[in-house]
Design an enzyme around this catalytic site. Structure first.
Site, PDB file in Angstrom:
ATOM      1  N   HIS A   1       0.827   6.390   1.530  1.00 23.08           N
ATOM      2  CA  HIS A   1       1.534   7.406   2.305  1.00 23.08           C
ATOM      3  C   HIS A   1       2.685   8.054   1.551  1.00 23.08           C
ATOM      4  O   HIS A   1       3.225   9.074   1.985  1.00 23.08           O
ATOM      5  CB  HIS A   1       1.976   6.842   3.657  1.00 23.08           C
ATOM      6  CG  HIS A   1       0.793   6.586   4.532  1.00 23.08           C
ATOM      7  ND1 HIS A   1      -0.270   7.444   4.594  1.00 23.08           N
ATOM      8  CD2 HIS A   1       0.476   5.549   5.341  1.00 23.08           C
ATOM      9  CE1 HIS A   1      -1.183   6.962   5.419  1.00 23.08           C
ATOM     10  NE2 HIS A   1      -0.754   5.811   5.876  1.00 23.08           N
TER      11      HIS A   1
ATOM     12  N   GLU B   1      -8.520   0.415  -3.398  1.00 20.94           N
ATOM     13  CA  GLU B   1      -9.423   0.482  -2.240  1.00 20.94           C
ATOM     14  C   GLU B   1     -10.359   1.654  -2.474  1.00 20.94           C
ATOM     15  O   GLU B   1      -9.911   2.741  -2.849  1.00 20.94           O
ATOM     16  CB  GLU B   1      -8.640   0.740  -0.958  1.00 20.94           C
ATOM     17  CG  GLU B   1      -7.819  -0.416  -0.493  1.00 20.94           C
ATOM     18  CD  GLU B   1      -7.069  -0.058   0.796  1.00 20.94           C
ATOM     19  OE1 GLU B   1      -7.265   1.042   1.331  1.00 20.94           O
ATOM     20  OE2 GLU B   1      -6.288  -0.899   1.232  1.00 20.94           O
TER      21      GLU B   1
ATOM     22  N   HIS C   1      -5.539   3.713  -2.259  1.00 20.62           N
ATOM     23  CA  HIS C   1      -6.888   4.082  -1.819  1.00 20.62           C
ATOM     24  C   HIS C   1      -7.151   5.485  -2.348  1.00 20.62           C
ATOM     25  O   HIS C   1      -6.511   6.443  -1.909  1.00 20.62           O
ATOM     26  CB  HIS C   1      -6.935   4.056  -0.290  1.00 20.62           C
ATOM     27  CG  HIS C   1      -8.287   4.297   0.286  1.00 20.62           C
ATOM     28  ND1 HIS C   1      -8.538   4.197   1.639  1.00 20.62           N
ATOM     29  CD2 HIS C   1      -9.474   4.640  -0.273  1.00 20.62           C
ATOM     30  CE1 HIS C   1      -9.815   4.460   1.874  1.00 20.62           C
ATOM     31  NE2 HIS C   1     -10.400   4.745   0.725  1.00 20.62           N
TER      32      HIS C   1
ATOM     33  N   ARG D   1      -7.319  12.934  -0.221  1.00 24.91           N
ATOM     34  CA  ARG D   1      -6.294  13.479   0.681  1.00 24.91           C
ATOM     35  C   ARG D   1      -4.895  12.968   0.364  1.00 24.91           C
ATOM     36  O   ARG D   1      -3.913  13.588   0.724  1.00 24.91           O
ATOM     37  CB  ARG D   1      -6.639  13.191   2.135  1.00 24.91           C
ATOM     38  CG  ARG D   1      -6.403  11.776   2.564  1.00 24.91           C
ATOM     39  CD  ARG D   1      -6.616  11.609   4.048  1.00 24.91           C
ATOM     40  NE  ARG D   1      -7.993  11.861   4.425  1.00 24.91           N
ATOM     41  CZ  ARG D   1      -8.564  11.320   5.505  1.00 24.91           C
ATOM     42  NH1 ARG D   1      -7.860  10.540   6.292  1.00 24.91           N
ATOM     43  NH2 ARG D   1      -9.811  11.545   5.793  1.00 24.91           N
TER      44      ARG D   1
ATOM     45  N   GLU E   1     -10.905  -9.095   3.143  1.00 24.58           N
ATOM     46  CA  GLU E   1      -9.665  -8.689   3.803  1.00 24.58           C
ATOM     47  C   GLU E   1     -10.025  -8.475   5.264  1.00 24.58           C
ATOM     48  O   GLU E   1     -10.845  -7.610   5.590  1.00 24.58           O
ATOM     49  CB  GLU E   1      -9.110  -7.402   3.185  1.00 24.58           C
ATOM     50  CG  GLU E   1      -7.800  -6.981   3.866  1.00 24.58           C
ATOM     51  CD  GLU E   1      -7.132  -5.782   3.189  1.00 24.58           C
ATOM     52  OE1 GLU E   1      -7.243  -5.632   1.949  1.00 24.58           O
ATOM     53  OE2 GLU E   1      -6.496  -4.999   3.922  1.00 24.58           O
TER      54      GLU E   1
ATOM     55  N   ARG F   1      -9.436   8.224  -2.000  1.00 23.69           N
ATOM     56  CA  ARG F   1     -10.505   8.595  -1.070  1.00 23.69           C
ATOM     57  C   ARG F   1     -11.380   9.675  -1.685  1.00 23.69           C
ATOM     58  O   ARG F   1     -10.934  10.441  -2.540  1.00 23.69           O
ATOM     59  CB  ARG F   1      -9.904   9.108   0.239  1.00 23.69           C
ATOM     60  CG  ARG F   1      -9.031   8.090   0.956  1.00 23.69           C
ATOM     61  CD  ARG F   1      -8.573   8.651   2.279  1.00 23.69           C
ATOM     62  NE  ARG F   1      -9.692   8.801   3.181  1.00 23.69           N
ATOM     63  CZ  ARG F   1      -9.960   8.002   4.205  1.00 23.69           C
ATOM     64  NH1 ARG F   1      -9.157   6.993   4.478  1.00 23.69           N
ATOM     65  NH2 ARG F   1     -11.007   8.193   4.955  1.00 23.69           N
TER      66      ARG F   1
ATOM     67  N   HIS G   1      -3.952  -3.968   7.751  1.00 25.21           N
ATOM     68  CA  HIS G   1      -4.073  -2.786   8.597  1.00 25.21           C
ATOM     69  C   HIS G   1      -3.223  -2.928   9.865  1.00 25.21           C
ATOM     70  O   HIS G   1      -3.476  -3.801  10.691  1.00 25.21           O
ATOM     71  CB  HIS G   1      -5.519  -2.472   9.001  1.00 25.21           C
ATOM     72  CG  HIS G   1      -5.674  -1.024   9.409  1.00 25.21           C
ATOM     73  ND1 HIS G   1      -6.088  -0.042   8.535  1.00 25.21           N
ATOM     74  CD2 HIS G   1      -5.403  -0.407  10.566  1.00 25.21           C
ATOM     75  CE1 HIS G   1      -6.097   1.119   9.154  1.00 25.21           C
ATOM     76  NE2 HIS G   1      -5.675   0.926  10.390  1.00 25.21           N
TER      77      HIS G   1
ATOM     78  N   THR H   1      -8.475   4.169   7.503  1.00 25.70           N
ATOM     79  CA  THR H   1      -9.671   3.339   7.568  1.00 25.70           C
ATOM     80  C   THR H   1      -9.766   2.729   8.966  1.00 25.70           C
ATOM     81  O   THR H   1      -8.892   1.982   9.380  1.00 25.70           O
ATOM     82  CB  THR H   1      -9.592   2.224   6.513  1.00 25.70           C
ATOM     83  OG1 THR H   1      -9.200   2.821   5.281  1.00 25.70           O
ATOM     84  CG2 THR H   1     -10.921   1.541   6.342  1.00 25.70           C
TER      85      THR H   1
ATOM     86  N   ASN I   1       0.850  -1.190   0.000  1.00 28.09           N
ATOM     87  CA  ASN I   1       0.000   0.000   0.000  1.00 28.09           C
ATOM     88  C   ASN I   1       0.891   1.248   0.000  1.00 28.09           C
ATOM     89  O   ASN I   1       1.679   1.449   0.926  1.00 28.09           O
ATOM     90  CB  ASN I   1      -0.897  -0.030   1.247  1.00 28.09           C
ATOM     91  CG  ASN I   1      -1.850   1.148   1.302  1.00 28.09           C
ATOM     92  OD1 ASN I   1      -1.448   2.279   1.082  1.00 28.09           O
ATOM     93  ND2 ASN I   1      -3.105   0.891   1.608  1.00 28.09           N
TER      94      ASN I   1
END
Ligand code: PXP
Length: 247
Positions: free
Chosen positions: A9, A76, A49, A55, A157, A51, A196, A107, A6
């Site tokens: 970030h 995602e 992801h 963001r 998941e 969103r 996560h 999340t 992922n």
């Protein structure tokens, strides 16, 4: 066991300075470069992801990664008409449906599939009709597993946030919950993934959870990458994952 990297970030860091200057030649770091580095480090797929509030990942990032990174792409997304349109334009290999509220930092809980059955089912059908495999990000609860199976999704998941945040002496309970959910998911034919809050040390505690096909890991890899580089950080995680029974 496969590793979905992922890279949200990486975009978070870029947006911290360049959110209002998206065309700046100085905008960095590049999510696409991170995706390519993840491939070089042995990552099996890329997770992003997009969103509703954009963001971190931007639509442009998603299309660039889709076009230039050869790894399978996992998008995602929240269960919304806007995101379904984006998915159908992007055509990722997988979609993972997640809950999304504007205020959360990341999340924070699983998707309430049981409580939103018809809505989730409709979204799963639309995506599957176009050949996109769908996963549902759920808490490790048996009634959510049953509901997930009823939607026609191929994968779940399992949310490992409670496991990752559990204090010493409590995490065994969370491992038990994850194991029960993994067995239940596997027995109804779902591919079982997890994600996560997984990091380089708590990963090993997950090794007694059966049937895990794929882990989605972001924050910890990005943090490690600051010390040793992105590709090597992915490689370290993959090497640790190789010890999973049946990996
Ligand atoms: N899986 C899902 C569905 C997520 O929303 C996230 C966080 O964006 C992750 C996995 C990765 O979590 P982390 O960044 O804590 O590794």
């Amino acid at each position: 066991m496969l590793l979905g990297v992922n890279i949200d970030h990486v975009a978070t860091l870029r947006q911290a300075r360049y959110a209002l200057l998206p065309d700046s030649p100085n905008a960095e770091p590049s999510p696409l470069q991170a995706a390519l580095d993840a491939r070089d480090g042995g990552g099996d797929s890329i997770t992003i992801h997009v969103r509703g509030d954009r963001r971190h990942m931007q639509d442009r990032d998603a299309f660039e990664i889709r076009e230039h990174c050869p790894l399978p792409l996992n998008l995602e997304m929240g269960v919304t008409a806007e995101m379904t349109r984006l998915a159908l334009a992007l055509m990722p290999d997988f979609v993972c449906l997640v809950p999304e509220t504007r205020e959360e930092v990341t999340t924070e809980g699983g998707l309430d599939v049981a409580g939103r059955l018809a809505e989730v089912q409709g979204c799963v059908e639309t995506l599957r009709e176009r050949g996109i495999r769908v996963s549902l990000f759920i808490d490790p609860d048996l009634h959510q597993i049953e509901a997930a199976a009823a939607t026609g999704a191929e994968m779940v998941e399992l949310h490992t946030g409670c496991f990752a945040n559990a204090l010493d002496g409590c995490w065994e309970l969370e491992v038990d919950r994850l194991s029960g959910a993994a067995r239940a998911g596997h027995s109804v034919g779902l591919q079982v993934n997890a994600g996560h809050g997984i990091n380089y040390s708590n990963l090993l505690r997950l090794f007694t959870v059966p049937h895990l096909a794929e882990l989605n890991i972001g924050h910890s890899i990005v943090a490690r990458a600051m010390r040793i580089g992105f590709g090597p950080a992915v490689r370290e995680m993959k090497d640790l994952m190789a010890a999973y029974p049946g990996a």
